[in-house]
Design a protein around this motif. Sequence first.
Motif, PDB file in Angstrom:
ATOM      1  N   VAL B  45       0.826  -1.212   0.000  1.00  0.00           N
ATOM      2  CA  VAL B  45       0.000   0.000   0.000  1.00  0.00           C
ATOM      3  C   VAL B  45       0.866   1.270   0.000  1.00  0.00           C
ATOM      4  CG1 VAL B  45      -1.871   1.252   1.155  1.00  0.00           C
ATOM      5  CG2 VAL B  45      -1.838  -1.251   1.218  1.00  0.00           C
ATOM      6  N   MET B  46       1.927   1.277   0.798  1.00  0.00           N
ATOM      7  CA  MET B  46       2.721   2.494   0.932  1.00  0.00           C
ATOM      8  C   MET B  46       3.905   2.552  -0.047  1.00  0.00           C
ATOM      9  SD  MET B  46       2.791   2.360   5.083  1.00  0.00           S
ATOM     10  CE  MET B  46       3.304   4.036   5.490  1.00  0.00           C
ATOM     11  N   LEU B  48       6.907   1.269   0.366  1.00  0.00           N
ATOM     12  CA  LEU B  48       8.209   1.454   1.032  1.00  0.00           C
ATOM     13  C   LEU B  48       8.951   0.126   1.145  1.00  0.00           C
ATOM     14  CD1 LEU B  48       7.205   3.788   4.015  1.00  0.00           C
ATOM     15  CD2 LEU B  48       8.053   4.434   1.758  1.00  0.00           C
ATOM     16  N   PRO B  49      10.277   0.177   1.253  1.00  0.00           N
ATOM     17  CA  PRO B  49      11.041  -1.047   1.508  1.00  0.00           C
ATOM     18  C   PRO B  49      10.867  -1.480   2.967  1.00  0.00           C
ATOM     19  CG  PRO B  49      12.504   0.852   1.441  1.00  0.00           C
ATOM     20  CD  PRO B  49      11.131   1.371   1.154  1.00  0.00           C
ATOM     21  N   ILE B  54      16.175   0.097   5.095  1.00  0.00           N
ATOM     22  CA  ILE B  54      16.333   1.512   4.765  1.00  0.00           C
ATOM     23  C   ILE B  54      17.668   2.018   5.324  1.00  0.00           C
ATOM     24  CG2 ILE B  54      15.357   3.833   5.064  1.00  0.00           C
ATOM     25  CD1 ILE B  54      12.593   2.501   5.332  1.00  0.00           C
ATOM     26  N   PRO B  55      18.519   2.606   4.474  1.00  0.00           N
ATOM     27  CA  PRO B  55      19.796   3.127   4.973  1.00  0.00           C
ATOM     28  C   PRO B  55      19.584   4.075   6.164  1.00  0.00           C
ATOM     29  CG  PRO B  55      19.711   3.278   2.570  1.00  0.00           C
ATOM     30  CD  PRO B  55      18.341   2.849   3.026  1.00  0.00           C
ATOM     31  N   LEU B  56      20.470   4.055   7.097  1.00  0.00           N
ATOM     32  CA  LEU B  56      20.444   4.847   8.335  1.00  0.00           C
ATOM     33  C   LEU B  56      19.295   4.419   9.262  1.00  0.00           C
ATOM     34  CD1 LEU B  56      21.178   8.478   6.975  1.00  0.00           C
ATOM     35  CD2 LEU B  56      22.841   6.779   7.712  1.00  0.00           C
ATOM     36  N   LYS B  57      18.065   4.427   8.753  1.00  0.00           N
ATOM     37  CA  LYS B  57      16.926   4.125   9.613  1.00  0.00           C
ATOM     38  C   LYS B  57      16.948   2.677  10.101  1.00  0.00           C
ATOM     39  CE  LYS B  57      12.170   5.383  10.272  1.00  0.00           C
ATOM     40  NZ  LYS B  57      11.031   6.133   9.738  1.00  0.00           N
ATOM     41  N   VAL B 163      -6.785  -0.671   6.611  1.00  0.00           N
ATOM     42  CA  VAL B 163      -6.227   0.269   5.630  1.00  0.00           C
ATOM     43  C   VAL B 163      -7.245   1.381   5.342  1.00  0.00           C
ATOM     44  CG1 VAL B 163      -5.485   0.504   3.217  1.00  0.00           C
ATOM     45  CG2 VAL B 163      -4.582  -1.358   4.628  1.00  0.00           C
ATOM     46  N   PHE B 168      -1.416   1.761   9.215  1.00  0.00           N
ATOM     47  CA  PHE B 168      -0.356   1.334   8.300  1.00  0.00           C
ATOM     48  C   PHE B 168       0.828   0.650   8.982  1.00  0.00           C
ATOM     49  CE2 PHE B 168       0.333   5.809   9.369  1.00  0.00           C
ATOM     50  CZ  PHE B 168       1.627   5.777   9.850  1.00  0.00           C
TER      51      PHE B 168
END
Lengths: 197, 197
Positions: B45-46, B48-49, B54-57, B163, B168
């Motif tokens: 849905v979003m 995002l990986p 996610i780098p840094l996060k 949703v 989310f």
Amino acid sequence: MIDFYFDFVSPFGYFASLRIEALARRHNLGLRWHPILVGVTVMKVMGLPPLFDIPLKGDYVKREVARYQDLFKIALARDPAKPPVTALAASRAMALLSRIDHDAAVQFAHAAYAAYWQEEADLNQPATVAAIAISAGVSASEIDRICGDAAKTALREEMDEAVAKGVFGSPFFLIDGEPFFGVDKLELIEMWLLRER
Amino acid sequence: MIDFYFDFVSPFGYFASLRIEALARRHNLGLRWHPILVGVTVMKVMGLPPLFDIPLKGDYVKREVARYQDLFKIALARDPAKPPVTALAASRAMALLSRIDHDAAVQFAHAAYAAYWQEEADLNQPATVAAIAISAGVSASEIDRICGDAAKTALREEMDEAVAKGVFGSPFFLIDGEPFFGVDKLELIEMWLLRER
């Protein structure tokens, strides 16, 4: 020591800027302010879209900003859902000024935050940034410098160091090296500072 | 009324599952538990990986999980940085069970969370899920049903509704419709519930 990283266009960074000094005082901690550009860390380093463009999360964050204003009695004049105007000039000025005179830089940061969120000032205009700096007590002789090339370099170095330390958002806090992301961490930070060791 | 959304593979969902009942009791609020699959909301849905990629996060979140264990004295046996094994079977069972007998479903959720995080159980194995359900007091005659097609449908419906309501992530709380994302919102929720109206 608290290292406080913020982007002028981040509403949560603004909220944190209004609370972080009291927290540092309560715990006898030094405090250093560091400007960052979240557009660079989030989009270029992390590869994510802008927060407000993410399905579901974008709408949620708008509601969070509204609720925060309500709970903490801080009203924003600028609509946080409006696309941000990058605060490049102000961030460069802040980066250099914080090396020259950190107390003056903090005054400047408060004034720039208020100008952006309460008066919708354009923090990418050198003339606007110069006026804010003067109102914050920066001497006229420094103005050329904090709006010039040395400021560009200072921000680039500041950002590189921040990313090297794992900083990626606004607000972000490093407390003796321990990382905390988000204004909602302020309560957790208090618990963490008071923990048994 | 608190609607509490969680994914069994989310360490922050697990932490929240250990605190949400006390919060609801303190404020005399009803509490309903809703399983979701964050892989579906975040990735499909979003767009995002996965968080840890996610780098840094990704690195930051690993540190947050370690710190949370420390601060709240909850030790995880399973390494949260290990790729999650989807908890599809357990989530389907939870979705149907919560319609049949919500109290039993909550017992099941606690047992399944403990099995995943403390014993590294595979919550995608129907036999494992059945054993957890029986240990949580679900009668043997219900087991076939909560591991069957009706459970599949129940989870799909639960997810569509979540949703549609803007949910989310895990943990996510809707309190009389007001959305809160993340275990770090528990302190803010207390403030929000006690606010002047």
